[in-house]
Design an enzyme around this catalytic site. Structure first.
Site, short mmCIF file in Angstrom:
data_model
loop_
_atom_site.label_atom_id
_atom_site.label_comp_id
_atom_site.label_asym_id
_atom_site.label_seq_id
_atom_site.Cartn_x
_atom_site.Cartn_y
_atom_site.Cartn_z
N ASN A 159 14.93 11.54 25.65
CA ASN A 159 13.35 11.11 25.12
C ASN A 159 13.72 11.33 23.64
OD1 ASN A 159 11.92 10.89 27.78
ND2 ASN A 159 13.24 12.79 28.08
N GLU A 160 13.98 10.10 22.98
CA GLU A 160 14.01 10.25 21.48
C GLU A 160 12.61 10.23 20.98
OE1 GLU A 160 16.91 10.57 20.73
OE2 GLU A 160 18.22 9.25 21.28
N PRO A 161 12.61 10.64 19.36
CA PRO A 161 11.39 10.60 18.82
C PRO A 161 10.60 9.59 19.16
CG PRO A 161 13.16 11.29 17.20
CD PRO A 161 13.52 10.75 18.79
#
Ligand code: F6R
Length: 260
Positions: A159-161
């Protein structure tokens, strides 16, 4: 254990260890304790598992507990956080390969209880596949324990920025820093996949217990942001500040910027 405190967060606890070895053994003990407790009650232990450098020593200790101290995994149901997309499970960079190498081939977990996103299929099947993965976690009553590492950009799972806090299992685009950090394993940056399937932030935060392990100086900056900074989708791990079931387990170097 050096110290246990919660100076920055009102709700969750931080357990500080002198080095990576001690922190990892502590995490393995927490996992083993949950497995045994569930066994005593005749229940499965539903574990969310991570890959990467951080949990390697944890898995080594779990293997030791199995081989030398009789810890059985017969009641364990596991769900891995993520997998590169696309990748063949036999590829030695795949997380399926990783989990087999560091844990599953050394313990008595039943193979039908192992769940790792398989991603060697065409794009039109992704949506249904992700929904099925999510539904399967729910069908076992959710995750009893989620083990997390943290990316240098604050990602948990992949879950990336920018990932929303209500996200569920889905196809994600990998952040440039994530791909850069994976480069050493893939040889060149061009070999690092552009995408992955990752369980969502909502999936993670619904776990009954969450252990976030961070080791080494290279994690100190993001640990400071994730634990002390503003809660923002730009630092996905920051959402954990709000949850009472979270325990951060840090070695001295990872905690360097949050100690006085
Ligand atoms: C791995 C995962 C990632 C890693 C993170 C830290 O399954 O979901 O979030 O935990 O990228 O990786 P390492 O431990 O290699 O620093």
């Amino acid at each position: 254990m050096l110290n246990s405190f919660n100076k920055y967060s009102k709700v969750n606890s931080i357990t500080l260890h002198s080095d990576a070895e001690q922190a990892s053994v502590y995490v393995a003990q927490q996992i083993a304790e949950l497995i045994r407790q569930q066994q005593e009650q005749g229940k499965p232990a539903v574990l969310g598992l991570a890959t990467g450098n951080t949990p390697k020593r944890v898995y080594q200790e779990l293997v030791r507990l199995h081989q030398n101290e009789g810890l059985s995994f017969h009641n364990v149901i596991s769900f891995n956080l993520d997998e590169y997309y696309p990748i063949c499970p036999d590829n030695d960079q795949s997380y399926t390969y990783f989990m087999r190498k560091y844990l599953f081939s050394h313990i008595d977990i039943k193979s039908h209880n192992i769940h790792i996103p398989h991603t060697d299929f065409p794009p039109h099947r992704i949506l249904q596949y992700c929904k099925d993965y999510e539904d399967k976690i729910v069908s076992f009553g959710g995750l009893d324990l989620q083990l997390l590492g943290i990316g240098r950009n604050g990602h948990i799972g992949f879950n990336e920025p920018g990932s929303t806090f209500d996200s569920t299992t889905r196809l994600v685009n990998l952040h440039s820093l994530t791909r850069q950090d994976a480069q050493t394993h893939f040889g060149t940056i061009d070999n690092v996949p552009l995408q992955a399937i990752s369980i969502g932030i909502q999936t993670i935060i619904q776990a009954k217990k969450i252990l976030l392990l961070a080791l080494g100086e290279r994690k100190s900056e993001i640990i400071s942001k994730a634990l002390k900074g503003e809660i923002s989708t730009q630092v996905p791990a920051s959402i954990l500040q709000t949850l009472s079931q979270v325990e951060y387990i840090l070695d001295r170097d990872a905690a360097a910027l949050i100690q006085d």
